[in-house]
Design a protein around this motif. Structure first.
Motif, PDB file in Angstrom:
ATOM      1  N   THR A  27     -73.675   1.989  -1.776  1.00 31.37           N
ATOM      2  CA  THR A  27     -72.809   2.100  -0.601  1.00 31.37           C
ATOM      3  C   THR A  27     -71.743   3.159  -0.819  1.00 31.37           C
ATOM      4  OG1 THR A  27     -73.179  -0.238  -0.130  1.00 31.37           O
ATOM      5  CG2 THR A  27     -71.315   0.801   0.959  1.00 31.37           C
ATOM      6  N   LEU A  28     -71.152   3.177  -1.993  1.00 24.34           N
ATOM      7  CA  LEU A  28     -70.137   4.172  -2.327  1.00 24.34           C
ATOM      8  C   LEU A  28     -70.722   5.585  -2.270  1.00 24.34           C
ATOM      9  CD1 LEU A  28     -67.204   4.700  -3.575  1.00 24.34           C
ATOM     10  CD2 LEU A  28     -68.410   4.746  -5.763  1.00 24.34           C
ATOM     11  N   LEU A  29     -71.872   5.783  -2.895  1.00 32.51           N
ATOM     12  CA  LEU A  29     -72.469   7.120  -2.959  1.00 32.51           C
ATOM     13  C   LEU A  29     -72.992   7.593  -1.604  1.00 32.51           C
ATOM     14  CD1 LEU A  29     -74.285   6.873  -6.391  1.00 32.51           C
ATOM     15  CD2 LEU A  29     -72.214   8.170  -5.846  1.00 32.51           C
ATOM     16  N   ASP A  36     -63.897  13.060  -5.184  1.00 33.88           N
ATOM     17  CA  ASP A  36     -62.953  12.472  -6.138  1.00 33.88           C
ATOM     18  C   ASP A  36     -62.820  10.954  -5.939  1.00 33.88           C
ATOM     19  OD1 ASP A  36     -61.609  12.848  -3.723  1.00 33.88           O
ATOM     20  OD2 ASP A  36     -59.791  13.679  -4.624  1.00 33.88           O
ATOM     21  N   LEU A  37     -62.916  10.477  -4.709  1.00 31.23           N
ATOM     22  CA  LEU A  37     -62.882   9.037  -4.464  1.00 31.23           C
ATOM     23  C   LEU A  37     -64.144   8.368  -5.005  1.00 31.23           C
ATOM     24  CD1 LEU A  37     -60.838  10.176  -2.204  1.00 31.23           C
ATOM     25  CD2 LEU A  37     -61.253   7.985  -1.138  1.00 31.23           C
ATOM     26  N   ARG A  38     -65.276   9.018  -4.825  1.00 27.42           N
ATOM     27  CA  ARG A  38     -66.520   8.448  -5.355  1.00 27.42           C
ATOM     28  C   ARG A  38     -66.496   8.430  -6.881  1.00 27.42           C
ATOM     29  NH1 ARG A  38     -69.722  11.703  -1.139  1.00 27.42           N
ATOM     30  NH2 ARG A  38     -69.770  13.129  -2.866  1.00 27.42           N
ATOM     31  N   LEU A  39     -65.923   9.450  -7.504  1.00 26.87           N
ATOM     32  CA  LEU A  39     -65.818   9.496  -8.967  1.00 26.87           C
ATOM     33  C   LEU A  39     -64.996   8.318  -9.484  1.00 26.87           C
ATOM     34  CD1 LEU A  39     -66.118  10.792 -11.769  1.00 26.87           C
ATOM     35  CD2 LEU A  39     -64.139  12.215 -11.206  1.00 26.87           C
ATOM     36  N   LEU A  68     -59.791   9.825 -17.869  1.00 23.14           N
ATOM     37  CA  LEU A  68     -61.229   9.674 -17.632  1.00 23.14           C
ATOM     38  C   LEU A  68     -61.759  10.647 -16.579  1.00 23.14           C
ATOM     39  CD1 LEU A  68     -61.530   5.782 -17.610  1.00 23.14           C
ATOM     40  CD2 LEU A  68     -62.467   7.346 -19.332  1.00 23.14           C
ATOM     41  N   ALA A  69     -61.003  10.832 -15.502  1.00 24.89           N
ATOM     42  CA  ALA A  69     -61.487  11.656 -14.394  1.00 24.89           C
ATOM     43  C   ALA A  69     -60.944  13.083 -14.425  1.00 24.89           C
ATOM     44  CB  ALA A  69     -61.111  11.008 -13.068  1.00 24.89           C
ATOM     45  N   ILE A  71     -57.999  14.090 -13.480  1.00 30.45           N
ATOM     46  CA  ILE A  71     -57.293  14.281 -12.218  1.00 30.45           C
ATOM     47  C   ILE A  71     -55.838  13.914 -12.472  1.00 30.45           C
ATOM     48  CG2 ILE A  71     -57.095  13.469  -9.826  1.00 30.45           C
ATOM     49  CD1 ILE A  71     -60.066  12.801  -9.891  1.00 30.45           C
ATOM     50  N   ASP A  72     -54.884  14.638 -11.852  1.00 29.06           N
ATOM     51  CA  ASP A  72     -53.474  14.364 -12.110  1.00 29.06           C
ATOM     52  C   ASP A  72     -53.038  13.044 -11.474  1.00 29.06           C
ATOM     53  OD1 ASP A  72     -51.737  14.911  -9.517  1.00 29.06           O
ATOM     54  OD2 ASP A  72     -53.314  16.437  -9.581  1.00 29.06           O
ATOM     55  N   GLY A  73     -51.947  12.501 -11.995  1.00 24.95           N
ATOM     56  CA  GLY A  73     -51.473  11.177 -11.608  1.00 24.95           C
ATOM     57  C   GLY A  73     -51.162  11.018 -10.135  1.00 24.95           C
ATOM     58  N   LYS A  74     -50.549  12.013  -9.535  1.00 25.00           N
ATOM     59  CA  LYS A  74     -50.222  11.933  -8.114  1.00 25.00           C
ATOM     60  C   LYS A  74     -51.502  11.797  -7.288  1.00 25.00           C
ATOM     61  CE  LYS A  74     -47.714  14.287  -4.463  1.00 25.00           C
ATOM     62  NZ  LYS A  74     -46.925  15.457  -4.091  1.00 25.00           N
ATOM     63  N   ARG A  75     -52.502  12.569  -7.644  1.00 21.63           N
ATOM     64  CA  ARG A  75     -53.774  12.532  -6.920  1.00 21.63           C
ATOM     65  C   ARG A  75     -54.480  11.186  -7.143  1.00 21.63           C
ATOM     66  NH1 ARG A  75     -55.282  13.466  -2.656  1.00 21.63           N
ATOM     67  NH2 ARG A  75     -57.482  13.282  -2.387  1.00 21.63           N
ATOM     68  N   VAL A  76     -54.410  10.639  -8.348  1.00 21.17           N
ATOM     69  CA  VAL A  76     -55.026   9.346  -8.633  1.00 21.17           C
ATOM     70  C   VAL A  76     -54.388   8.262  -7.758  1.00 21.17           C
ATOM     71  CG1 VAL A  76     -55.252   7.528 -10.373  1.00 21.17           C
ATOM     72  CG2 VAL A  76     -55.823   9.875 -10.958  1.00 21.17           C
TER      73      VAL A  76
END
Length: 127
Positions: A27-29, A36-39, A68-69, A71-76
């Motif tokens: 469902t996610l994929l 980035d949300l799917r990751l 792990l991803a 990606i910077d903290g604000k974006r996470v």
């Protein structure tokens, strides 16, 4: 004829539906969510227990997800909120969460639109 009123019995408890990692991931994929949300969703799926839960202060800590991803903290933080608003995760309310130093636990959920109980009707179908 017996006129004694019968006492209604409570309805049977609905069976608990267990978390199905494969269904959640499919469902996610298949969603229209950004990459980035799917990751982050796949990271959650990897670390979730058999009931689709991530414990308090688990891998959903901002620092852990950043590493792990990559990606910077604000974006996470934005991604977590978007996954929650999209119906893929559920967390305790931030305003009532008392342990501010700990990451809130997460439950992986399916969006309401993905939880269909009947098959889709083909376009132009007669049924």
């Amino acid at each position: 004829m017996d006129t004694t009123p019968t006492i209604p019995t409570p309805a049977a408890v609905a069976p608990h539906t267990s978390f199905d990692r494969a269904v959640w991931e499919r469902t996610l994929l298949a969603s229209e969510l950004r990459r980035d949300l799917r990751l982050i969703g796949l990271i959650f799926s990897h670390y979730a227990d058999g009931s689709g839960r991530l414990p308090m202060d688990g891998p959903q800590r901002i620092e852990t997800l950043c590493a792990l991803a990559r990606i910077d903290g604000k974006r996470v933080r934005v991604i977590l909120r978007e996954l929650e608003l999209s119906g893929y995760i559920r967390r305790p309310n931030l305003h009532t969460w008392r342990n501010r130093a700990a990451a809130r636990p997460i439950v992986l959920t399916l969006p309401a639109a993905a939880a269909r109980t009947e098959p889709e009707q083909p376009a132009g179908g007669n049924g």
